[in-house]
Scaffold this motif. Sequence first.
Motif, PDB file in Angstrom:
ATOM      1  N   PHE A   1     -22.599 -25.143  -5.989  1.00 11.23           N
ATOM      2  CA  PHE A   1     -22.159 -26.109  -6.993  1.00 11.23           C
ATOM      3  C   PHE A   1     -22.723 -25.759  -8.365  1.00 11.23           C
ATOM      4  O   PHE A   1     -23.799 -25.178  -8.494  1.00 11.23           O
ATOM      5  CB  PHE A   1     -22.592 -27.524  -6.612  1.00 11.23           C
ATOM      6  N   VAL A   2     -22.009 -26.143  -9.392  1.00  8.76           N
ATOM      7  CA  VAL A   2     -22.436 -25.933 -10.780  1.00  8.76           C
ATOM      8  C   VAL A   2     -23.757 -26.667 -11.014  1.00  8.76           C
ATOM      9  O   VAL A   2     -23.955 -27.800 -10.555  1.00  8.76           O
ATOM     10  CB  VAL A   2     -21.358 -26.440 -11.753  1.00  8.76           C
ATOM     11  N   GLY A   3     -24.677 -26.008 -11.696  1.00  2.00           N
ATOM     12  CA  GLY A   3     -25.970 -26.602 -12.023  1.00  2.00           C
ATOM     13  C   GLY A   3     -27.043 -26.378 -10.990  1.00  2.00           C
ATOM     14  O   GLY A   3     -28.207 -26.716 -11.229  1.00  2.00           O
ATOM     15  N   SER A   4     -26.687 -25.827  -9.835  1.00  2.60           N
ATOM     16  CA  SER A   4     -27.681 -25.595  -8.791  1.00  2.60           C
ATOM     17  C   SER A   4     -28.498 -24.346  -9.092  1.00  2.60           C
ATOM     18  O   SER A   4     -28.038 -23.430  -9.771  1.00  2.60           O
ATOM     19  CB  SER A   4     -26.992 -25.448  -7.425  1.00  2.60           C
ATOM     20  N   GLY A   5     -29.712 -24.288  -8.551  1.00  4.29           N
ATOM     21  CA  GLY A   5     -30.509 -23.068  -8.577  1.00  4.29           C
ATOM     22  C   GLY A   5     -30.184 -22.214  -7.360  1.00  4.29           C
ATOM     23  O   GLY A   5     -29.865 -22.742  -6.290  1.00  4.29           O
ATOM     24  N   LEU A   6     -30.257 -20.895  -7.506  1.00  4.79           N
ATOM     25  CA  LEU A   6     -29.828 -20.013  -6.420  1.00  4.79           C
ATOM     26  C   LEU A   6     -30.638 -18.730  -6.422  1.00  4.79           C
ATOM     27  O   LEU A   6     -30.921 -18.161  -7.483  1.00  4.79           O
ATOM     28  CB  LEU A   6     -28.331 -19.689  -6.574  1.00  4.79           C
ATOM     29  N   ASP A   7     -31.027 -18.268  -5.199  1.00  9.04           N
ATOM     30  CA  ASP A   7     -31.690 -16.981  -5.007  1.00  9.04           C
ATOM     31  C   ASP A   7     -30.806 -16.089  -4.136  1.00  9.04           C
ATOM     32  O   ASP A   7     -30.453 -16.472  -3.020  1.00  9.04           O
ATOM     33  CB  ASP A   7     -33.053 -17.159  -4.323  1.00  9.04           C
ATOM     34  N   LEU A   8     -30.473 -14.904  -4.635  1.00 10.28           N
ATOM     35  CA  LEU A   8     -29.765 -13.896  -3.857  1.00 10.28           C
ATOM     36  C   LEU A   8     -30.808 -12.882  -3.374  1.00 10.28           C
ATOM     37  O   LEU A   8     -31.596 -12.370  -4.170  1.00 10.28           O
ATOM     38  CB  LEU A   8     -28.688 -13.214  -4.697  1.00 10.28           C
TER      39      LEU A   8
ATOM     40  N   ILE B   1     -34.598 -10.896 -12.178  1.00 11.04           N
ATOM     41  CA  ILE B   1     -34.527  -9.964 -11.055  1.00 11.04           C
ATOM     42  C   ILE B   1     -35.928  -9.443 -10.748  1.00 11.04           C
ATOM     43  O   ILE B   1     -36.618  -8.953 -11.642  1.00 11.04           O
ATOM     44  CB  ILE B   1     -33.584  -8.780 -11.361  1.00 11.04           C
ATOM     45  N   ASP B   2     -36.328  -9.563  -9.490  1.00 14.02           N
ATOM     46  CA  ASP B   2     -37.568  -8.963  -9.007  1.00 14.02           C
ATOM     47  C   ASP B   2     -37.199  -7.646  -8.327  1.00 14.02           C
ATOM     48  O   ASP B   2     -36.727  -7.638  -7.194  1.00 14.02           O
ATOM     49  CB  ASP B   2     -38.272  -9.907  -8.030  1.00 14.02           C
ATOM     50  N   THR B   3     -37.405  -6.529  -9.017  1.00  8.20           N
ATOM     51  CA  THR B   3     -36.961  -5.230  -8.512  1.00  8.20           C
ATOM     52  C   THR B   3     -37.761  -4.758  -7.308  1.00  8.20           C
ATOM     53  O   THR B   3     -37.270  -3.952  -6.517  1.00  8.20           O
ATOM     54  CB  THR B   3     -37.064  -4.166  -9.617  1.00  8.20           C
ATOM     55  N   SER B   4     -38.981  -5.250  -7.132  1.00  6.59           N
ATOM     56  CA  SER B   4     -39.789  -4.834  -5.974  1.00  6.59           C
ATOM     57  C   SER B   4     -39.464  -5.650  -4.726  1.00  6.59           C
ATOM     58  O   SER B   4     -39.545  -5.129  -3.611  1.00  6.59           O
ATOM     59  CB  SER B   4     -41.278  -4.957  -6.305  1.00  6.59           C
ATOM     60  N   LYS B   5     -39.078  -6.917  -4.892  1.00  9.49           N
ATOM     61  CA  LYS B   5     -38.734  -7.774  -3.747  1.00  9.49           C
ATOM     62  C   LYS B   5     -37.231  -7.866  -3.513  1.00  9.49           C
ATOM     63  O   LYS B   5     -36.803  -8.340  -2.457  1.00  9.49           O
ATOM     64  CB  LYS B   5     -39.309  -9.177  -3.952  1.00  9.49           C
ATOM     65  N   GLY B   6     -36.422  -7.488  -4.503  1.00 10.13           N
ATOM     66  CA  GLY B   6     -34.972  -7.528  -4.328  1.00 10.13           C
ATOM     67  C   GLY B   6     -34.362  -8.903  -4.497  1.00 10.13           C
ATOM     68  O   GLY B   6     -33.307  -9.184  -3.925  1.00 10.13           O
ATOM     69  N   THR B   7     -34.983  -9.774  -5.296  1.00  5.96           N
ATOM     70  CA  THR B   7     -34.505 -11.148  -5.464  1.00  5.96           C
ATOM     71  C   THR B   7     -33.835 -11.315  -6.825  1.00  5.96           C
ATOM     72  O   THR B   7     -34.427 -10.974  -7.854  1.00  5.96           O
ATOM     73  CB  THR B   7     -35.664 -12.143  -5.338  1.00  5.96           C
TER      74      THR B   7
ATOM     75  N   GLN C   1     -31.134 -19.556 -12.480  1.00  4.61           N
ATOM     76  CA  GLN C   1     -31.822 -20.827 -12.710  1.00  4.61           C
ATOM     77  C   GLN C   1     -30.865 -22.017 -12.625  1.00  4.61           C
ATOM     78  O   GLN C   1     -31.157 -23.023 -11.985  1.00  4.61           O
ATOM     79  CB  GLN C   1     -32.513 -20.826 -14.086  1.00  4.61           C
ATOM     80  N   SER C   2     -29.711 -21.930 -13.256  1.00  2.96           N
ATOM     81  CA  SER C   2     -28.720 -23.008 -13.247  1.00  2.96           C
ATOM     82  C   SER C   2     -27.334 -22.362 -13.235  1.00  2.96           C
ATOM     83  O   SER C   2     -26.892 -21.796 -14.236  1.00  2.96           O
ATOM     84  CB  SER C   2     -28.888 -23.911 -14.476  1.00  2.96           C
ATOM     85  N   VAL C   3     -26.672 -22.452 -12.095  1.00  3.94           N
ATOM     86  CA  VAL C   3     -25.404 -21.749 -11.913  1.00  3.94           C
ATOM     87  C   VAL C   3     -24.323 -22.363 -12.785  1.00  3.94           C
ATOM     88  O   VAL C   3     -24.186 -23.594 -12.861  1.00  3.94           O
ATOM     89  CB  VAL C   3     -24.985 -21.796 -10.426  1.00  3.94           C
ATOM     90  N   SER C   4     -23.564 -21.515 -13.441  1.00  7.81           N
ATOM     91  CA  SER C   4     -22.410 -21.948 -14.232  1.00  7.81           C
ATOM     92  C   SER C   4     -21.156 -21.251 -13.704  1.00  7.81           C
ATOM     93  O   SER C   4     -21.224 -20.364 -12.853  1.00  7.81           O
ATOM     94  CB  SER C   4     -22.613 -21.616 -15.715  1.00  7.81           C
ATOM     95  N   LYS C   5     -20.024 -21.651 -14.244  1.00  8.54           N
ATOM     96  CA  LYS C   5     -18.753 -21.090 -13.793  1.00  8.54           C
ATOM     97  C   LYS C   5     -18.665 -19.599 -14.087  1.00  8.54           C
ATOM     98  O   LYS C   5     -17.998 -18.844 -13.365  1.00  8.54           O
ATOM     99  CB  LYS C   5     -17.589 -21.833 -14.464  1.00  8.54           C
ATOM    100  N   THR C   6     -19.377 -19.127 -15.105  1.00  5.96           N
ATOM    101  CA  THR C   6     -19.337 -17.704 -15.457  1.00  5.96           C
ATOM    102  C   THR C   6     -20.086 -16.828 -14.460  1.00  5.96           C
ATOM    103  O   THR C   6     -19.938 -15.607 -14.480  1.00  5.96           O
ATOM    104  CB  THR C   6     -19.936 -17.485 -16.856  1.00  5.96           C
ATOM    105  N   ASP C   7     -20.899 -17.438 -13.594  1.00  9.92           N
ATOM    106  CA  ASP C   7     -21.642 -16.665 -12.591  1.00  9.92           C
ATOM    107  C   ASP C   7     -20.790 -16.316 -11.377  1.00  9.92           C
ATOM    108  O   ASP C   7     -21.250 -15.589 -10.492  1.00  9.92           O
ATOM    109  CB  ASP C   7     -22.874 -17.450 -12.132  1.00  9.92           C
ATOM    110  N   GLU C   8     -19.594 -16.796 -11.293  1.00 10.80           N
ATOM    111  CA  GLU C   8     -18.721 -16.488 -10.167  1.00 10.80           C
ATOM    112  C   GLU C   8     -18.318 -15.014 -10.197  1.00 10.80           C
ATOM    113  O   GLU C   8     -18.032 -14.464 -11.263  1.00 10.80           O
ATOM    114  CB  GLU C   8     -17.480 -17.381 -10.219  1.00 10.80           C
ATOM    115  N   GLY C   9     -18.316 -14.366  -9.026  1.00  6.12           N
ATOM    116  CA  GLY C   9     -17.935 -12.958  -8.975  1.00  6.12           C
ATOM    117  C   GLY C   9     -18.382 -12.293  -7.678  1.00  6.12           C
ATOM    118  O   GLY C   9     -18.855 -12.935  -6.741  1.00  6.12           O
ATOM    119  N   MET C  10     -18.238 -10.957  -7.654  1.00  9.33           N
ATOM    120  CA  MET C  10     -18.613 -10.140  -6.501  1.00  9.33           C
ATOM    121  C   MET C  10     -20.006  -9.561  -6.734  1.00  9.33           C
ATOM    122  O   MET C  10     -20.238  -8.867  -7.736  1.00  9.33           O
ATOM    123  CB  MET C  10     -17.602  -9.015  -6.293  1.00  9.33           C
ATOM    124  N   TYR C  11     -20.928  -9.833  -5.811  1.00  9.54           N
ATOM    125  CA  TYR C  11     -22.313  -9.381  -5.950  1.00  9.54           C
ATOM    126  C   TYR C  11     -22.666  -8.395  -4.833  1.00  9.54           C
ATOM    127  O   TYR C  11     -22.271  -8.578  -3.676  1.00  9.54           O
ATOM    128  CB  TYR C  11     -23.274 -10.572  -5.884  1.00  9.54           C
TER     129      TYR C  11
END
Length: 294
Positions: free
Chosen positions: A141-148, A180-186, A190-200
Amino acid sequence: MNSPKLLALRLLLSLLHCPFCLLVTVSSSKPQVEVHEHTDAVLTCEFRTEKDQNPRIEWKKKGKSVTFVYFNHKLAGSYAGRAKIEGATLTIHSVTQKDSGEYRCEVTAGEDHVNLGEATVTLSVLVPPHVPSCEVPNSVFVGSGLDLLCRDKLSVPPATYRWYKDNKALATTAGTPYSIDTSKGTLTLQSVSKTDEGMYRCESFNSVGAPKSCVAQQLHVIEYPWNLAIFISGTAALVTLLFFCCLCVCVCRRRGCCRKDQKTKSTKSFNPPPPPPPPIHSLKHYKQTHSFMI
């Protein structure tokens, strides 16, 4: 097994008794060995004795416990079919990560005054990157925090990581809404917006081999619909109202407000009803049995 202090003491005593005697010496021309996985590892060991021309040679591997690699002129355990000895040099064929560790070459010359010497060789087996495991949710959802998350537990040395969105590498700057944590891969949004949609997708790499990437996954960003927002707010208001009512009832019972009403109601309910009128036939009988004179 002789400790280094005991060996030093024996060496000192032998020098005092025979200062011009030659001593057994053991060394390695390459004490640090790094090889790629599935290749051969050569652990060198050179020695020199005083008199003994046929000393006993042993190889041991140190870990949680010491295990024999070469003992009594034979290769031991899992090394029997994939290693060889030339002089005192040990060659292990097709090494894997399990072969990494510290090895010790020991030479015992029974005819020498100081009859034991040893050398240590450290083996590091390098492993190229493997395909990492990537954790990308299907929707958020928009506004949520997220960790990949991205993980490659097999590569040696440990892998570093790079994230891609729509096949473009993500780079962090002062104004980017993610980190991005390059050593841990995270990858943290912070706050998801519509522009963050895509292929990761994520890529792991180290100095040993070519980088490896996981399959790209689609991230959908969902906006809250108005009817859902109204439903959530209405439900929250109803729950608050019910809680307030329950609280008022509890306070009233503690103060005895409800008990007075119950006593009053119970008193009224127990009042006896008025007596019924006499039966009609009893009145007639009364008139027949009595007479009045005027």
